[in-house]
Design a protein around this motif. Structure first.
Motif, short mmCIF file in Angstrom:
data_model
loop_
_atom_site.label_atom_id
_atom_site.label_comp_id
_atom_site.label_asym_id
_atom_site.label_seq_id
_atom_site.Cartn_x
_atom_site.Cartn_y
_atom_site.Cartn_z
N ALA A 93 -7.95 2.38 0.84
CA ALA A 93 -8.46 1.05 1.19
C ALA A 93 -7.41 -0.01 0.87
O ALA A 93 -6.74 0.02 -0.16
N CYS A 94 -7.31 -0.98 1.78
CA CYS A 94 -6.23 -1.97 1.76
C CYS A 94 -6.57 -3.22 0.95
O CYS A 94 -5.82 -4.19 0.99
N HIS A 95 -7.72 -3.22 0.25
CA HIS A 95 -8.14 -4.42 -0.49
C HIS A 95 -9.14 -3.98 -1.56
O HIS A 95 -9.78 -2.93 -1.43
N GLY A 122 -1.49 -5.06 -2.73
CA GLY A 122 -0.47 -5.85 -2.04
C GLY A 122 -0.70 -5.84 -0.54
O GLY A 122 -0.53 -4.80 0.11
N ASN A 123 -1.11 -6.99 0.01
CA ASN A 123 -1.49 -7.06 1.42
C ASN A 123 -1.74 -8.53 1.70
O ASN A 123 -2.55 -9.17 1.03
N LEU A 124 -1.06 -9.06 2.69
CA LEU A 124 -1.15 -10.50 2.98
C LEU A 124 -2.26 -10.81 4.00
O LEU A 124 -2.31 -11.92 4.52
N VAL A 125 -3.14 -9.83 4.28
CA VAL A 125 -4.19 -10.08 5.27
C VAL A 125 -5.59 -9.83 4.67
O VAL A 125 -6.33 -10.77 4.38
N CYS A 126 -5.94 -8.58 4.48
CA CYS A 126 -7.34 -8.19 4.25
C CYS A 126 -7.94 -8.71 2.94
O CYS A 126 -9.13 -9.07 2.93
N PRO A 127 -7.20 -8.73 1.81
CA PRO A 127 -7.87 -9.13 0.56
C PRO A 127 -8.51 -10.51 0.65
O PRO A 127 -9.51 -10.77 -0.03
N ALA B 93 -6.93 -9.84 12.54
CA ALA B 93 -6.84 -8.38 12.36
C ALA B 93 -5.50 -8.01 11.73
O ALA B 93 -4.45 -8.56 12.10
N CYS B 94 -5.55 -7.04 10.83
CA CYS B 94 -4.40 -6.71 9.97
C CYS B 94 -3.52 -5.63 10.57
O CYS B 94 -2.62 -5.13 9.88
N HIS B 95 -3.77 -5.22 11.81
CA HIS B 95 -2.99 -4.13 12.41
C HIS B 95 -3.14 -4.23 13.93
O HIS B 95 -4.11 -4.80 14.43
N GLY B 122 2.81 -7.13 9.76
CA GLY B 122 3.38 -6.79 8.46
C GLY B 122 2.28 -6.41 7.48
O GLY B 122 1.48 -7.27 7.07
N ASN B 123 2.22 -5.13 7.12
CA ASN B 123 1.12 -4.62 6.30
C ASN B 123 1.48 -3.19 5.97
O ASN B 123 1.71 -2.39 6.88
N LEU B 124 1.53 -2.86 4.68
CA LEU B 124 1.97 -1.54 4.27
C LEU B 124 0.80 -0.55 4.15
O LEU B 124 0.97 0.53 3.59
N VAL B 125 -0.38 -0.91 4.68
CA VAL B 125 -1.53 -0.02 4.54
C VAL B 125 -2.13 0.31 5.92
O VAL B 125 -1.97 1.40 6.44
N CYS B 126 -2.81 -0.65 6.52
CA CYS B 126 -3.72 -0.36 7.64
C CYS B 126 -3.03 0.12 8.92
O CYS B 126 -3.59 0.98 9.62
N PRO B 127 -1.85 -0.42 9.30
CA PRO B 127 -1.29 0.01 10.58
C PRO B 127 -1.09 1.52 10.67
O PRO B 127 -1.15 2.08 11.77
ZN LIG Z 1 -6.90 -3.87 6.48
#
Ligand SMILES: [Zn+2]
Ligand SMILES: Nc1nc2c(ncn2[C@@H]2O[C@H](COP(=O)(O)OP(=O)(O)OP(=O)(O)O)[C@@H](O)[C@H]2O)c(=O)[nH]1
Ligand SMILES: Nc1nc2c(ncn2[C@@H]2O[C@H](COP(=O)(O)OP(=O)(O)OP(=O)(O)O)[C@@H](O)[C@H]2O)c(=O)[nH]1
Ligand SMILES: [Mg+2]
Ligand SMILES: [Mg+2]
Ligand SMILES: [Zn+2]
Lengths: 195, 195
Positions: A93-95, A122-127, B93-95, B122-127
């Motif tokens: 999970a991203c957040h 670490g994530n500039l979107v979902c949290p 949306a994060c991806h 830019g996202n090190l998780v969801c994409p």
């Molecule tokens: Zn996400």
């Protein structure tokens, strides 16, 4: 399909908000101020916490909840500073979400704690979309990411109460980073958000 | 609640995979190799594309699909290099997902294109969890993020066919980044993944 998906997502967010309100009541009852720390991966969240603990630990009771997909590394770094830390590992999970933080809260002794930091994944979107029960959101923008991040990742910066610029020691090597341009992007999103 | 949520998410992923297979068939029919470029925000995806275009544009037909929450900035940077670029803005949306890429593909003239780069959000998780129809995944790890990112964000690195280390010019200023340690973390996740 899409309508069921949206209903499920709204249900998840509503359940999260209810749990976040419970977390906040729990923190308020214990007299704890909770700060949710967010940024891109590696922008310096744990380093900032280490320095903050060093500066404040004589005066305030501090505890930390760490969020990562995997490893206990960040919690270990905090504990090495003499402060209690609970590690949440989200798997994929991203957040963080409010139920995860609730379980972590019940693993912490909040007696004597004034300030709780929650280091998000670490994530500039979902949290930015998941209330955890925190009182304030602090977002880090590190110089090597570029001064255009507020314009390109606006959801996170709009949700922030304070934006801190980290790795400022790299400014001489990244002349393309203009702190005033970053600030203008932030003001366009969020009025006089402190930066 | 949770079970309905999981069923809906599985349905979304299955629909995404079907659309991705269609995208891939479309690309194969046109003789286009598609590379999905992923990283944390600001790790240097667009800068790498600018340099790659400079190096290859005499020899290969190149096109780019850009993914961001907001702004046309990255597509404008690519077009300034003389290469066609379609900007996708995801809003919150994060991806990227396969339907978004499908729509972008139909806005590109693939005649004479050999190589299509898709710059993900830019996202090190969801994409990592959304097949777009690409043939290869390339992930950037920038030096200022720290050499521990593969251990802490494993889902992305496990999904990668190649990991490129960017901002290596900052190594002298970040002596705590040990490229061999980064490589050991990667090997623990993904065998002999090229780094
Ligand atoms: Zn996400
Ligand atoms: N030059 C410089 N490097 C820094 C600074 N703050 C942190 N770093 C480095 O940045 C890298 C990441 O720092 P962390 O504090 O682990 O970052 P983080 O945001 O907690 O990372 P994750 O929890 O993995 O997302 C490490 O190599 C740190 O040494 C700074 O102010 N200047
Ligand atoms: N020192 C140094 N800076 C770099 C390098 N590559 C990119 N940068 C800088 O890093 C910042 C971000 O670069 P971009 O290429 O826009 O990064 P990106 O991954 O496309 O960013 P997003 O699309 O916003 O996620 C900019 O300030 C670049 O000038 C590099 O090799 N060395
Ligand atoms: Mg950390
Ligand atoms: Mg870019
Ligand atoms: Zn409770």
């Amino acid at each position: 399909g899409e309508r069921v998906g949206i209903a499920v997502i709204q249900g998840i967010l509503a359940a999260n908000d209810a749990q976040a309100a419970h977390n906040r009541a729990h923190l308020d009852a214990c007299g704890v101020l909770a700060i949710n720390l967010m940024s891109s991966p590696g922008a310096g969240k744990t380093s900032l916490l280490e320095a903050t603990i060093e500066a404040l630990k004589g005066d305030l009771g501090i505890a930390v909840i760490e969020g990562d997909l995997e490893t206990e590394n960040d919690a270990a770094r905090i504990r090495a500073k003499g402060v209690p830390a609970v590690q949440i590992t989200t798997g994929s999970a991203c957040h963080l979400d409010a139920p995860l933080v609730h379980r972590a809260l019940h693993r912490l002794d909040l007696q004597g704690i004034d300030l709780l930091f929650i280091e998000n994944v670490g994530n500039l979107v979902c949290p930015a979309s998941f209330d955890l029960g925190q009182h304030r959101n602090v977002t880090l923008l590190s110089v090597p990411e570029g001064d255009d991040k507020p314009a390109k990742y606006p959801v996170m910066f709009r949700a922030s109460d304070l934006v801190l610029c980290t790795k400022a020691d790299l400014l001489p090597l990244m002349p393309e980073f203009d702190p005033q341009r970053a600030q203008r992007h932030l003001q366009a999103l969020a009025g006089n958000l402190p930066f």
